[in-house]
Design a protein around this motif. Structure first.
Motif, mmCIF file in Angstrom:
data_model
loop_
_atom_site.group_PDB
_atom_site.id
_atom_site.type_symbol
_atom_site.label_atom_id
_atom_site.label_comp_id
_atom_site.label_asym_id
_atom_site.label_seq_id
_atom_site.Cartn_x
_atom_site.Cartn_y
_atom_site.Cartn_z
ATOM 1 N N ARG A 191 9.670 -1.632 -10.509
ATOM 2 C CA ARG A 191 11.089 -1.691 -10.150
ATOM 3 C C ARG A 191 11.540 -0.375 -9.513
ATOM 4 O O ARG A 191 12.342 -0.361 -8.575
ATOM 5 N N THR A 194 11.221 0.045 -5.793
ATOM 6 C CA THR A 194 12.155 -0.607 -4.867
ATOM 7 C C THR A 194 13.149 0.386 -4.291
ATOM 8 O O THR A 194 13.860 0.067 -3.326
ATOM 9 N N HIS A 195 13.226 1.576 -4.866
ATOM 10 C CA HIS A 195 14.080 2.626 -4.302
ATOM 11 C C HIS A 195 13.446 3.120 -3.001
ATOM 12 O O HIS A 195 12.265 3.472 -2.958
ATOM 13 N N ALA A 199 9.688 4.793 -2.623
ATOM 14 C CA ALA A 199 8.715 3.985 -1.895
ATOM 15 C C ALA A 199 8.169 4.737 -0.684
ATOM 16 O O ALA A 199 6.966 4.693 -0.400
#
Length: 388
Positions: A191, A194-195, A199
């Motif tokens: 999760r 997803t930043h 990433a």
């Protein structure tokens, strides 16, 4: 004392990465294996390390940082010792995979423990961690050469012994840390990726690590030197890694900014890899040693960036980032060695240089995701600004 005990164990853990470098040709000869088969020692190690990074936060948030460190060290002791008893490449590759699991539990947790316990703040703790990395990478080849001259099995038993000493130090000196109020979910590292900023940092580091471990895994086979000679070359390389990590990266970050340091380091690494591809024996030695400079710069800046670029908790961000970047370390040794075996010994380094160029392109194309890295540079400026 708890910080220094953890740092010592970290040095030994990182020694395990470069330990096998001087003895790769000896292992190939002793077990009647090809270079690409021997390169799987790196692939299994880093592939398991990468995947295991996804569960380190879940484990440490349930049993605590100290127990996680001790579990990781215990696994390394057991599998390093078993590696020394191997009778085939397949056995050795399997034992290195178990070693990688222990390494993941230890390395991911060690950074969080050092950051939490060090008195100088997160930036100083990262520098200490990177100093441990550089010292481990530089001494690993020396230890591997000294012990490997006696037998290729001896470095594995030596590592098991040193890690057992680290286990005792941490068990005696590290105070148990309080468990987090909120337990980390298994999905948390994915999760966190997803930043956009994390990433981008992780994706760039994947290509960088492909170039890094091409150099580390394939170069011993083209040096055509004894274990002592290979160990000496990679000792010089490791010293450059350590010095650049500790003394060059922070001032460069303050002067030109973190993203520009990454561009500079990736460009230098590409140039040195091309130099290896085009050089004779003496040039290969010189460019291999010099490649430690951009690797040291990258290691420090990438680690700080991964910790600061997103709003995810540091252990979670570190786990997600390391999952991606160690994947590059897992892919490179086998791919590079096969390319060098079957096509041309210089080709792996051209591919490594291309990976550096791709990493730079990712930084440019996704630069809007990296604005948060200005915080890292601002904090460094504040910490080093002269008193009024």
């Amino acid at each position: 004392m708890s910080v220094w005990a953890t740092a010592f164990a970290a040095v030994v853990a990182f020694m395990g990465i470069g330990l096998v470098d001087p003895i790769l040709p000896s292992i190939a000869q002793g077990l009647q294996a090809t270079p690409s088969q021997v390169s799987l020692l790196f692939t299994s190690y880093f592939l398991v390390t990468a995947v295991a990074m996804l569960v380190t936060g879940w484990v440490s948030s349930r049993i605590g940082g100290k127990r996680t460190l001790l579990a990781g060290l215990a696994l390394v002791v057991v599998f390093a010792a078993l590696a020394g008893t191997s009778t085939s490449v397949a056995e050795l590759v399997g034992f290195r995979a178990g070693w990688g699991l222990g390494n993941a539990l230890f390395v991911a947790t060690a950074l969080a423990v050092i950051v939490g316990a060090a008195s100088g703040g997160a930036e100083s703790a990262v520098i200490l961690y990177e100093a441990a990395l550089g010292l481990g990478l530089s001494t690993g080849p020396l230890v591997g050469a000294l012990l490997g001259d006696w037998s290729w099995r001896a470095p594995f038993f030596g590592t098991a012994t040193l890690m057992a000493a680290g286990f005792v130090l941490i068990a005696a000196l590290l105070e148990p840390s309080a468990r987090p109020a909120v337990k980390t979910r298994l999905s948390a590292p994915l999760r966190a990726l997803t930043h956009g900023g994390l990433a981008t940092t992780a994706c760039t580091a994947l290509f960088y690590n492909f170039a890094f471990f091409t150099l580390l895994a394939f170069t011993p086979f083209i040096l055509h030197m004894s274990p002592y000679g290979i160990g000496a070359v990679f000792f010089g390389w490791g010293v450059c890694v350590a010095l650049a990590s500790v003394f060059a990266a922070p001032p460069l970050q303050r002067r030109i900014g973190s993203v520009n340091v990454l561009h500079l380091a990736l460009a230098l690494l590409a140039v040195f890899q091309i130099g290896i591809a085009l050089s004779g024996h003496a040039g290969v030695i010189v460019f291999t040693i010099l490649a430690g400079i951009p690797i040291g710069l990258n290691n420090t800046v990438f680690t700080e960036s991964a910790m600061e670029v997103s709003d995810a908790p540091r252990p979670v961000a570190s786990a997600g980032y390391n999952f991606v970047r160690w994947t590059g370390g897992a892919l490179a040794p086998f791919i590079a060695t096969r390319l060098g075996e079957e096509i041309d010994p210089g080709l792996p380094y051209w591919v490594g240089a291309a990976c550096c160029a791709v990493g730079m392109a990712v930084l440019v194309l996704r630069r809007h995701h990296l604005r948060a890295l200005a915080r890292v540079d601002a904090v460094l400026d504040v910490r080093t600004a002269p008193a009024p």
